[in-house]
Write a protein that holds these residues in place. Structure first.
Motif, PDB file in Angstrom:
ATOM      1  N   GLN A  25       0.839  -1.194   0.000  1.00 42.91           N
ATOM      2  CA  GLN A  25       0.000   0.000   0.000  1.00 42.91           C
ATOM      3  C   GLN A  25       0.883   1.258   0.000  1.00 42.91           C
ATOM      4  O   GLN A  25       0.598   2.221  -0.701  1.00 42.91           O
ATOM      5  N   GLN A  26       1.970   1.208   0.783  1.00 44.32           N
ATOM      6  CA  GLN A  26       2.877   2.346   0.861  1.00 44.32           C
ATOM      7  C   GLN A  26       3.542   2.609  -0.488  1.00 44.32           C
ATOM      8  O   GLN A  26       3.711   3.763  -0.912  1.00 44.32           O
ATOM      9  N   ARG A  27       3.905   1.548  -1.188  1.00 46.98           N
ATOM     10  CA  ARG A  27       4.542   1.703  -2.501  1.00 46.98           C
ATOM     11  C   ARG A  27       3.564   2.311  -3.500  1.00 46.98           C
ATOM     12  O   ARG A  27       3.919   3.192  -4.287  1.00 46.98           O
ATOM     13  N   LEU A  28       2.319   1.840  -3.478  1.00 47.16           N
ATOM     14  CA  LEU A  28       1.310   2.363  -4.402  1.00 47.16           C
ATOM     15  C   LEU A  28       1.069   3.846  -4.130  1.00 47.16           C
ATOM     16  O   LEU A  28       1.009   4.666  -5.054  1.00 47.16           O
ATOM     17  N   LEU A  29       0.941   4.175  -2.843  1.00 45.83           N
ATOM     18  CA  LEU A  29       0.696   5.564  -2.442  1.00 45.83           C
ATOM     19  C   LEU A  29       1.871   6.457  -2.845  1.00 45.83           C
ATOM     20  O   LEU A  29       1.685   7.539  -3.411  1.00 45.83           O
ATOM     21  N   THR A  30       3.085   5.992  -2.563  1.00 44.83           N
ATOM     22  CA  THR A  30       4.286   6.773  -2.891  1.00 44.83           C
ATOM     23  C   THR A  30       4.362   7.045  -4.387  1.00 44.83           C
ATOM     24  O   THR A  30       4.659   8.161  -4.818  1.00 44.83           O
ATOM     25  N   LEU A  31       4.050   6.014  -5.170  1.00 46.61           N
ATOM     26  CA  LEU A  31       4.120   6.162  -6.623  1.00 46.61           C
ATOM     27  C   LEU A  31       3.108   7.188  -7.124  1.00 46.61           C
ATOM     28  O   LEU A  31       3.448   8.092  -7.893  1.00 46.61           O
ATOM     29  N   PRO A  88       4.715  -5.404 -15.662  1.00 50.68           N
ATOM     30  CA  PRO A  88       5.016  -6.586 -14.855  1.00 50.68           C
ATOM     31  C   PRO A  88       6.093  -6.265 -13.816  1.00 50.68           C
ATOM     32  O   PRO A  88       7.137  -5.699 -14.173  1.00 50.68           O
ATOM     33  N   VAL A  89       5.808  -6.543 -12.561  1.00 49.07           N
ATOM     34  CA  VAL A  89       6.786  -6.298 -11.488  1.00 49.07           C
ATOM     35  C   VAL A  89       6.756  -7.476 -10.515  1.00 49.07           C
ATOM     36  O   VAL A  89       5.707  -7.831  -9.996  1.00 49.07           O
ATOM     37  N   HIS A 125       1.487  10.250 -21.700  1.00 47.42           N
ATOM     38  CA  HIS A 125       2.358   9.487 -22.598  1.00 47.42           C
ATOM     39  C   HIS A 125       3.486   8.820 -21.807  1.00 47.42           C
ATOM     40  O   HIS A 125       3.811   9.235 -20.699  1.00 47.42           O
ATOM     41  N   GLN A 126       4.049   7.791 -22.445  1.00 44.40           N
ATOM     42  CA  GLN A 126       5.036   6.959 -21.746  1.00 44.40           C
ATOM     43  C   GLN A 126       6.188   7.796 -21.201  1.00 44.40           C
ATOM     44  O   GLN A 126       6.692   8.683 -21.887  1.00 44.40           O
ATOM     45  N   SER A 127       6.544   7.500 -19.971  1.00 49.45           N
ATOM     46  CA  SER A 127       7.579   8.278 -19.307  1.00 49.45           C
ATOM     47  C   SER A 127       8.638   7.351 -18.740  1.00 49.45           C
ATOM     48  O   SER A 127       8.338   6.444 -17.963  1.00 49.45           O
ATOM     49  N   LEU A 128       9.870   7.590 -19.158  1.00 52.91           N
ATOM     50  CA  LEU A 128      10.988   6.784 -18.678  1.00 52.91           C
ATOM     51  C   LEU A 128      11.185   6.997 -17.177  1.00 52.91           C
ATOM     52  O   LEU A 128      11.505   6.067 -16.437  1.00 52.91           O
ATOM     53  N   GLU A 129      10.943   8.238 -16.749  1.00 52.38           N
ATOM     54  CA  GLU A 129      11.101   8.581 -15.330  1.00 52.38           C
ATOM     55  C   GLU A 129      10.168   7.713 -14.477  1.00 52.38           C
ATOM     56  O   GLU A 129      10.559   7.156 -13.460  1.00 52.38           O
ATOM     57  N   ASN A 131      11.234   4.047 -14.394  1.00 52.95           N
ATOM     58  CA  ASN A 131      12.366   3.853 -13.483  1.00 52.95           C
ATOM     59  C   ASN A 131      11.902   3.862 -12.028  1.00 52.95           C
ATOM     60  O   ASN A 131      12.366   3.077 -11.207  1.00 52.95           O
ATOM     61  N   LYS A 132      10.974   4.756 -11.741  1.00 46.53           N
ATOM     62  CA  LYS A 132      10.441   4.857 -10.381  1.00 46.53           C
ATOM     63  C   LYS A 132       9.740   3.544  -9.989  1.00 46.53           C
ATOM     64  O   LYS A 132       9.884   3.054  -8.874  1.00 46.53           O
ATOM     65  N   ILE A 133       8.992   2.998 -10.940  1.00 40.08           N
ATOM     66  CA  ILE A 133       8.296   1.730 -10.689  1.00 40.08           C
ATOM     67  C   ILE A 133       9.312   0.627 -10.399  1.00 40.08           C
ATOM     68  O   ILE A 133       9.149  -0.163  -9.475  1.00 40.08           O
ATOM     69  N   ARG A 134      10.385   0.622 -11.192  1.00 39.20           N
ATOM     70  CA  ARG A 134      11.409  -0.419 -11.001  1.00 39.20           C
ATOM     71  C   ARG A 134      12.013  -0.337  -9.600  1.00 39.20           C
ATOM     72  O   ARG A 134      12.238  -1.341  -8.951  1.00 39.20           O
TER      73      ARG A 134
END
Lengths: 204, 29
Positions: free
Chosen positions: A13-19, A168-169, A183-187, A190-193
């Motif tokens: 939940q914390q990861r989803l919120l942070t993102l 996919p993660v 639109h697709q964002s590399l930033e 990377n944050k998701i990764r």
């Protein structure tokens, strides 16, 4: 085992919120679809893991249903909301009715709630396709959502979403949705990764 | 109630909490 220990409902939940709250873009919701395998049938399944609903501009507009069909749809949504509220508060009459269930249920709120009932078998749907192909799927624009080979994407478009992303993660798929065209964002990728790297032993 | 998986139950609780916050913030008074 350590990574598994960190992968619990709270850190998820914390990861989803942070993102979502930290993103430059305006995302309406984030959902983590958890993969599992049915031992008896061998069927691979993506089901609800957790979700975070932020909301959108639509929530701030108090649209009153003006035609009978829209009013009936609102009645249906409120009835479902009442039942769900009753379920989590321990049964009918367990909590006093308040605006939480009596106010209008927006289209994107409804989409998020309906998502909790969905699952994707053997690579079906946008989340399933992303998981099966082990590749992100980024769909920006209502017209592209309408053409996506996925009932969920079409439903998303009908309910006002314009962008859907499935990445996919680890042991599942992260899905993001927005009422904006993003639109697709590399930033962001990377944050998701970083946030959803379940092999990492560090809590983000 | 017992049939509702814990992940969905917690997600629903959070959804209702956040909805209440949003509605309170939007209230005229």
């Amino acid at each position: 085992p350590l990574a598994a220990a960190y992968f619990n409902q709270e850190t998820l939940q914390q990861r989803l919120l942070t993102l979502i709250e930290g993103a430059r873009e305006t995302w309406t919701y984030a959902i983590f679809w958890q993969s599992s395998v049915d031992v008896a049938s061998g069927v691979s399944l993506l089901g609800w893991g957790d979700g975070y609903y932020k909301g959108c501009e639509e929530d701030k507009r108090k649209q009153k249903a003006t035609n009978p069909a829209a009013a009936a749809e609102q009645d249906h949504r409120k009835r479902v909301l009442r039942e769900l509220n009753s379920l989590i508060s321990g049964g009918a009459g367990g909590s006093s009715p308040d605006e939480t269930v009596e106010e209008e249920v927006t289209d994107t709120e409804w989409f998020f709630l309906v998502s909790m009932t969905q699952s994707f078998v053997n690579g079906s749907g946008l989340p399933g396709q992303a998981f099966f192909a082990d590749a992100p799927n980024w769909i920006a624009g209502a017209d592209r959502l309408a053409l996506a080979p996925c009932e969920r994407a079409r439903q998303a478009r009908e309910l006002g979403l314009q962008t859907m992303v499935c990445v996919p993660v680890g042991t599942g798929v992260l899905e993001l949705g927005s009422t904006d065209v993003i639109h697709q964002s590399l930033e962001l990728m990377n944050k998701i990764r970083v946030l959803f790297n379940f092999n990492s032993f560090e809590i983000p | 109630n017992e049939d509702l998986p814990m992940a969905r139950k917690k997600s629903l609780q959070r959804f209702f909490e956040k909805r209440k916050e949003r509605l309170t913030a939007l209230a005229p008074y």
